[in-house]
Design a protein around this motif. Structure first.
Motif, PDB file in Angstrom:
ATOM      1  N   ALA A 228      56.754   7.655  42.927  1.00 20.71           N
ATOM      2  CA  ALA A 228      56.269   6.462  42.228  1.00 20.71           C
ATOM      3  C   ALA A 228      55.317   6.839  41.101  1.00 20.71           C
ATOM      4  CB  ALA A 228      55.584   5.524  43.210  1.00 20.71           C
ATOM      5  N   GLY A 229      55.520   6.244  39.934  1.00 11.90           N
ATOM      6  CA  GLY A 229      54.701   6.594  38.785  1.00 11.90           C
ATOM      7  C   GLY A 229      54.198   5.392  38.008  1.00 11.90           C
ATOM      8  N   ILE A 230      52.958   4.942  38.322  1.00 12.48           N
ATOM      9  CA  ILE A 230      52.279   4.029  37.401  1.00 12.48           C
ATOM     10  C   ILE A 230      51.447   4.949  36.517  1.00 12.48           C
ATOM     11  CG2 ILE A 230      50.649   2.130  37.141  1.00 12.48           C
ATOM     12  CD1 ILE A 230      51.625   1.047  39.786  1.00 12.48           C
ATOM     13  N   VAL A 231      52.038   5.255  35.364  1.00  7.96           N
ATOM     14  CA  VAL A 231      51.546   6.314  34.481  1.00  7.96           C
ATOM     15  C   VAL A 231      50.742   5.688  33.342  1.00  7.96           C
ATOM     16  CG1 VAL A 231      52.403   7.978  32.778  1.00  7.96           C
ATOM     17  CG2 VAL A 231      53.394   7.926  35.095  1.00  7.96           C
ATOM     18  N   HIS A 232      49.593   6.284  33.038  1.00 12.98           N
ATOM     19  CA  HIS A 232      48.694   5.743  32.015  1.00 12.98           C
ATOM     20  C   HIS A 232      48.567   6.677  30.808  1.00 12.98           C
ATOM     21  CE1 HIS A 232      47.472   3.810  35.779  1.00 12.98           C
ATOM     22  NE2 HIS A 232      47.000   2.814  35.048  1.00 12.98           N
ATOM     23  N   ILE A 233      48.426   6.065  29.632  1.00 18.19           N
ATOM     24  CA  ILE A 233      48.002   6.817  28.448  1.00 18.19           C
ATOM     25  C   ILE A 233      46.741   6.156  27.914  1.00 18.19           C
ATOM     26  CG2 ILE A 233      48.550   7.449  26.059  1.00 18.19           C
ATOM     27  CD1 ILE A 233      51.476   7.677  26.845  1.00 18.19           C
ATOM     28  N   VAL A 234      45.713   6.962  27.688  1.00 18.14           N
ATOM     29  CA  VAL A 234      44.465   6.465  27.116  1.00 18.14           C
ATOM     30  C   VAL A 234      44.430   6.827  25.633  1.00 18.14           C
ATOM     31  CG1 VAL A 234      41.944   6.659  27.165  1.00 18.14           C
ATOM     32  CG2 VAL A 234      43.248   6.725  29.317  1.00 18.14           C
ATOM     33  N   LEU A 235      44.168   5.805  24.794  1.00 20.27           N
ATOM     34  CA  LEU A 235      43.964   6.068  23.367  1.00 20.27           C
ATOM     35  C   LEU A 235      42.459   6.063  23.117  1.00 20.27           C
ATOM     36  CD1 LEU A 235      46.785   3.797  21.834  1.00 20.27           C
ATOM     37  CD2 LEU A 235      46.913   6.146  22.717  1.00 20.27           C
ATOM     38  N   ASP A 236      41.940   7.269  22.921  1.00 17.70           N
ATOM     39  CA  ASP A 236      40.505   7.446  22.769  1.00 17.70           C
ATOM     40  C   ASP A 236      40.088   7.071  21.341  1.00 17.70           C
ATOM     41  OD1 ASP A 236      37.986   8.142  23.638  1.00 17.70           O
ATOM     42  OD2 ASP A 236      38.239  10.288  23.231  1.00 17.70           O
ATOM     43  N   GLU A 237      38.787   6.973  21.134  1.00 17.85           N
ATOM     44  CA  GLU A 237      38.269   6.541  19.833  1.00 17.85           C
ATOM     45  C   GLU A 237      38.788   7.430  18.698  1.00 17.85           C
ATOM     46  OE1 GLU A 237      34.406   5.182  20.245  1.00 17.85           O
ATOM     47  OE2 GLU A 237      34.129   4.661  18.137  1.00 17.85           O
ATOM     48  N   THR A 238      38.950   8.713  18.983  1.00 23.56           N
ATOM     49  CA  THR A 238      39.356   9.653  17.931  1.00 23.56           C
ATOM     50  C   THR A 238      40.860   9.921  17.905  1.00 23.56           C
ATOM     51  OG1 THR A 238      38.990  11.478  19.439  1.00 23.56           O
ATOM     52  CG2 THR A 238      37.132  10.872  18.018  1.00 23.56           C
ATOM     53  N   ALA A 239      41.630   9.123  18.633  1.00 23.66           N
ATOM     54  CA  ALA A 239      43.080   9.378  18.695  1.00 23.66           C
ATOM     55  C   ALA A 239      43.706   9.235  17.310  1.00 23.66           C
ATOM     56  CB  ALA A 239      43.728   8.399  19.661  1.00 23.66           C
ATOM     57  N   PRO A 240      44.418  10.271  16.823  1.00 28.43           N
ATOM     58  CA  PRO A 240      45.122  10.112  15.547  1.00 28.43           C
ATOM     59  C   PRO A 240      46.227   9.068  15.705  1.00 28.43           C
ATOM     60  CG  PRO A 240      44.980  12.431  16.205  1.00 28.43           C
ATOM     61  CD  PRO A 240      44.565  11.616  17.383  1.00 28.43           C
ATOM     62  N   LEU A 241      46.358   8.202  14.705  1.00 29.96           N
ATOM     63  CA  LEU A 241      47.335   7.112  14.812  1.00 29.96           C
ATOM     64  C   LEU A 241      48.744   7.636  15.057  1.00 29.96           C
ATOM     65  CD1 LEU A 241      48.565   4.299  14.557  1.00 29.96           C
ATOM     66  CD2 LEU A 241      48.433   4.541  12.066  1.00 29.96           C
ATOM     67  N   GLU A 242      49.110   8.672  14.320  1.00 31.27           N
ATOM     68  CA  GLU A 242      50.494   9.154  14.436  1.00 31.27           C
ATOM     69  C   GLU A 242      50.792   9.654  15.861  1.00 31.27           C
ATOM     70  OE1 GLU A 242      53.398  12.285  12.099  1.00 31.27           O
ATOM     71  OE2 GLU A 242      51.402  11.861  11.303  1.00 31.27           O
ATOM     72  N   TRP A 243      49.872  10.456  16.421  1.00 40.50           N
ATOM     73  CA  TRP A 243      50.069  10.948  17.794  1.00 40.50           C
ATOM     74  C   TRP A 243      50.111   9.784  18.778  1.00 40.50           C
ATOM     75  CZ3 TRP A 243      46.303  15.747  18.500  1.00 40.50           C
ATOM     76  CH2 TRP A 243      46.676  16.751  17.592  1.00 40.50           C
ATOM     77  N   ALA A 244      49.170   8.851  18.606  1.00 37.33           N
ATOM     78  CA  ALA A 244      49.093   7.720  19.526  1.00 37.33           C
ATOM     79  C   ALA A 244      50.410   6.946  19.521  1.00 37.33           C
ATOM     80  CB  ALA A 244      47.931   6.809  19.135  1.00 37.33           C
ATOM     81  N   ARG A 245      50.874   6.637  18.331  1.00 35.74           N
ATOM     82  CA  ARG A 245      52.088   5.827  18.199  1.00 35.74           C
ATOM     83  C   ARG A 245      53.309   6.591  18.716  1.00 35.74           C
ATOM     84  NH1 ARG A 245      52.594   4.271  12.320  1.00 35.74           N
ATOM     85  NH2 ARG A 245      53.084   6.489  12.259  1.00 35.74           N
ATOM     86  N   ASP A 246      53.458   7.821  18.276  1.00 37.97           N
ATOM     87  CA  ASP A 246      54.653   8.578  18.663  1.00 37.97           C
ATOM     88  C   ASP A 246      54.696   8.845  20.166  1.00 37.97           C
ATOM     89  OD1 ASP A 246      55.130   8.569  16.004  1.00 37.97           O
ATOM     90  OD2 ASP A 246      54.871  10.728  15.683  1.00 37.97           O
ATOM     91  N   ILE A 347      45.004  10.604  24.445  1.00 36.88           N
ATOM     92  CA  ILE A 347      45.191  11.020  23.056  1.00 36.88           C
ATOM     93  C   ILE A 347      43.805  11.015  22.424  1.00 36.88           C
ATOM     94  CG2 ILE A 347      46.556  10.670  20.963  1.00 36.88           C
ATOM     95  CD1 ILE A 347      48.173  10.856  23.643  1.00 36.88           C
ATOM     96  N   THR A 348      43.347  12.175  22.013  1.00 39.33           N
ATOM     97  CA  THR A 348      41.967  12.304  21.538  1.00 39.33           C
ATOM     98  C   THR A 348      41.811  13.551  20.695  1.00 39.33           C
ATOM     99  OG1 THR A 348      39.654  12.285  22.276  1.00 39.33           O
ATOM    100  CG2 THR A 348      41.166  13.650  23.545  1.00 39.33           C
ATOM    101  N   GLN A 349      40.788  13.532  19.853  1.00 36.47           N
ATOM    102  CA  GLN A 349      40.420  14.761  19.155  1.00 36.47           C
ATOM    103  C   GLN A 349      39.025  15.201  19.563  1.00 36.47           C
ATOM    104  OE1 GLN A 349      41.467  13.699  14.934  1.00 36.47           O
ATOM    105  NE2 GLN A 349      42.758  15.515  15.176  1.00 36.47           N
ATOM    106  N   ASP A 350      38.502  14.526  20.585  1.00 33.34           N
ATOM    107  CA  ASP A 350      37.162  14.817  21.087  1.00 33.34           C
ATOM    108  C   ASP A 350      37.294  15.778  22.275  1.00 33.34           C
ATOM    109  OD1 ASP A 350      34.829  14.690  22.676  1.00 33.34           O
ATOM    110  OD2 ASP A 350      34.321  12.716  21.880  1.00 33.34           O
ATOM    111  N   GLY A 351      36.890  17.029  22.058  1.00 36.29           N
ATOM    112  CA  GLY A 351      37.063  18.072  23.078  1.00 36.29           C
ATOM    113  C   GLY A 351      36.337  17.753  24.379  1.00 36.29           C
TER     114      GLY A 351
END
Lengths: 419, 419
Positions: A228-246, A347-351
């Motif tokens: 069973a997979g209720i799978v999450h993606i978090v879009l962080d404040e620094t998420a690049p739009l292209e990565w987030a969308r794709d 999805i983030t650019q914040d290490g």
């Protein structure tokens, strides 16, 4: 080669006995047995498709959904694909006999921890004749016998497949009792399989959340929980739009019916205005229905209001739930509440946030800046996949052949006794 | 620091929450917490011994056997030993954060499989206050919270020990809810612990075969089965007398009450005349009662006739069963029938027979020419022992700290999606 014994218990005991022979087979003998099975399946394609037509006909008569009918259906092309999958498993390296640890005690006793077959692997699954062949190939390749319970919807197909595979084993000089089905015994067969502790060494359920829950709750045989997979993606404040969308679109759309597809996107408030409109637009373009909270509705058109139930739902369809969260803490709390511990990605650019996500999310696979669709034995380079374990005991995440082995300590001495 | 919550479920949820903090503690912080626990136990030795006296008094009143009373008893010396055991665990290397596998996918996504704590470890055991401290130390060292069910006979002692350990954690700035007991809730507490799937990640029963059977049968939480040992030694035709005699006597006499002591000796017929008289004489000299089949009785004096039940009995006492077998095949068949898959050893100078024994015996530890008493976490160099697993899932044989960890895959990408 049909089975003639009269009880599920007897068949499982025959599998146990056969497992001793199969467990000692050489790498070459196991690979050769699998190639023989593949050829036998191809040669029997006609009768397999005919048996399958019975199941489809019965399914139609009893109102099986067209989606399930499709999953059940075998044509010549699908039978050929089944045979090829068996050959692919034959080509994998032998997972048995690897030395996993080695030490010499001060008194000179040499210790080796080696990988060994489990013995007998059981599987309970539903209306998926491909599992009958896949799990048998994987079990045999790793030196195990197998006991199958494939459910009544695929009964004729599974009977034909099992007979073909047993025949091929016998032809190779391998005890055909290494492949057993308890389908003939209906629910009682499943029940006996779940209680065959001491005969069956591990049980792998594959199918709906409800089936897995039943097996986990009832079985006294150790279980590896999959799926069973209720799978999450978090879009962080620094998420690049292209990565987030794709990544969101890929994780939802590429194959929505499987467990590693995303179900919920959590957008950190500081990124909401920037990311929600284009990500929702991309999802809409791809035909996805977006269930969003009130704040999402304010940022994009065509949002279906999300209910509390949405957060707890594995859609397995072109539906996705989107929620705005205050910050990473709230995203992590949401994941703790609703995740099935399969896969989550940020999805983030914040290490710092990436490291925190990797450390704190309690799931089999935790990702940064990648599509959740990568949680897959094939993608991980295992060459085959037994399933995706969502439990913490024995195996976690995609399981390859190695996860169908146990270990044994070998000790070699020269008369040593304990002081 | 006493617990104040009112249900077993609430306590387990508190442990789950605390496990998030404990799971992220550094190596140094975990070691320091354990040293604080050790010191607190020493400082509270007086009250622990007083609480223990209550249990002993109650045990005497309710007719607890003197052997069990002895196992239950804590004096100042035993309390000091408990504290030292905790310090020994503190000195072990951190089992968390090891990189167990690493791969870079063709698309550049980096994968790492790392060891992580389970989360919450449960343990059900009987009348052994030392387990209360041991399992807590092992769980915390591996980053886990712990839920204990120690049984009514040791209730006062366990309450005192848990309070002391929780106080030490709080003093170290660690959430004391990481150590919980459900003893106050009696059998219902044990039942809730066995059904806390999703809260408790793994359950380790320690104690009698009956206790373990109950847990294995009833629990929906994944279980690691430990313990029962009907251990065999085979004396092959080429067994040197000295090795045969020394190993059999050592394996029986050095500590007869533990699971790795030998229960049955199988002598291959060709060696019977040469080996049975001196081996039996050595056993008799060591005070062992020898239960033998008819042929053994013909070769040595003072043999108690063996019954079928003897072969299936874990004596745990200075009793041993001896049977003459036709050959290695019959020895292997006997082992298949009666072994609990713990440890078996063969004494032989025949390399082929040694290899066959190592390959075919389906036990956690299989030995050639060594005493079965070596099956032990300490002897194997693990520094500590959680128990000896006799199951095939997750862990097999002596379990160290590593066996109290699970794994997690970390994936690091840069926007990759699945094609």
């Amino acid at each position: 080669m049909t089975t003639t014994t009269t009880t599920a218990q007897e068949r499982m005991l025959l599998a146990k006995t056969a497992s001793r022979q199969v467990g000692l087979l050489s790498d070459a003998a196991k690979a050769s047995a699998l190639r023989a099975i593949a050829s036998a399946i191809e040669a029997a394609a006609g009768e397999i498709v005919t048996a399958n037509a019975d199941d489809i006909e019965r399914g139609r008569a009893t109102g099986l959904s067209t989606a399930l009918q499709d999953r059940l259906r075998l044509d010549q092309g699908r039978v050929a694909a089944l045979a090829q999958a068996v050959r692919d498993v034959a080509d994998l390296p032998d997972p048995v006999g690897r030395v996993l640890d080695e030490r010499v005690l001060a008194n000179g006793v040499g210790l080796q921890k080696v990988s060994v077959p489990f013995g007998v692997v059981g599987s309970i699954y539903e209306a998926r004749p491909n599992v009958t062949v896949d799990i048998t190939a994987l079990a045999l390749r790793s030196g195990n016998a197998v006991v199958l319970r494939g459910g009544s919807a695929a009964e004729s197909t599974n009977r034909a497949l099992v007979a073909v595979m047993r025949g091929a084993l016998a032809h190779e000089g391998i005890d055909p009792e290494a492949v057993q089905t308890v389908d003939d015994f209906g629910r009682e067969g499943a029940r006996e399989l779940m209680h065959a502790r001491g005969i069956v060494d591990v049980l792998v359920p594959r199918g709906s959340a409800q089936l897995i829950e039943t097996v986990v709750t009832e079985s006294t045989v150790p279980v590896i929980e999959t799926g069973a997979g209720i799978v999450h993606i978090v879009l962080d404040e620094t998420a690049p739009l292209e990565w987030a969308r794709d990544i969101v679109v890929n994780a939802k759309v590429q194959r929505p019916s499987v467990c590693n597809s995303v179900e919920t996107v959590l957008v950190v408030r500081g990124a909401a205005e920037r990311l929600v409109p284009p990500v929702v637009a991309a999802l809409h373009s791809a035909g996805v229905t977006v269930h969003g909270d009130e704040q999402v509705s304010r940022l994009a058109d065509g949002i279906v209001p999300a209910t509390d139930e949405d957060w707890a739902t594995e859609h397995l369809s072109l539906d996705i739930s989107v929620r705005i969260v205050d910050d990473l803490d709230q995203a992590l709390a949401h994941i703790r509440q609703y995740s099935t511990h399969h896969t989550e990605s940020i999805i983030t650019q914040d290490g710092m946030n990436a490291d925190r996500f990797l450390a704190e999310v309690d799931s089999a696979v935790v990702m940064v800046n990648a599509s959740t669709r990568f949680t897959d034995g094939g993608e991980f380079g295992f060459g085959a996949e037994v399933g995706i374990s969502t439990q913490k005991l024995h195996a976690r995440g995609p399981m390859g052949l190695a996860e169908l082995t146990s270990t044994k300590w070998l000790a070699r001495g020269a008369g040593q006794v304990r002081a």
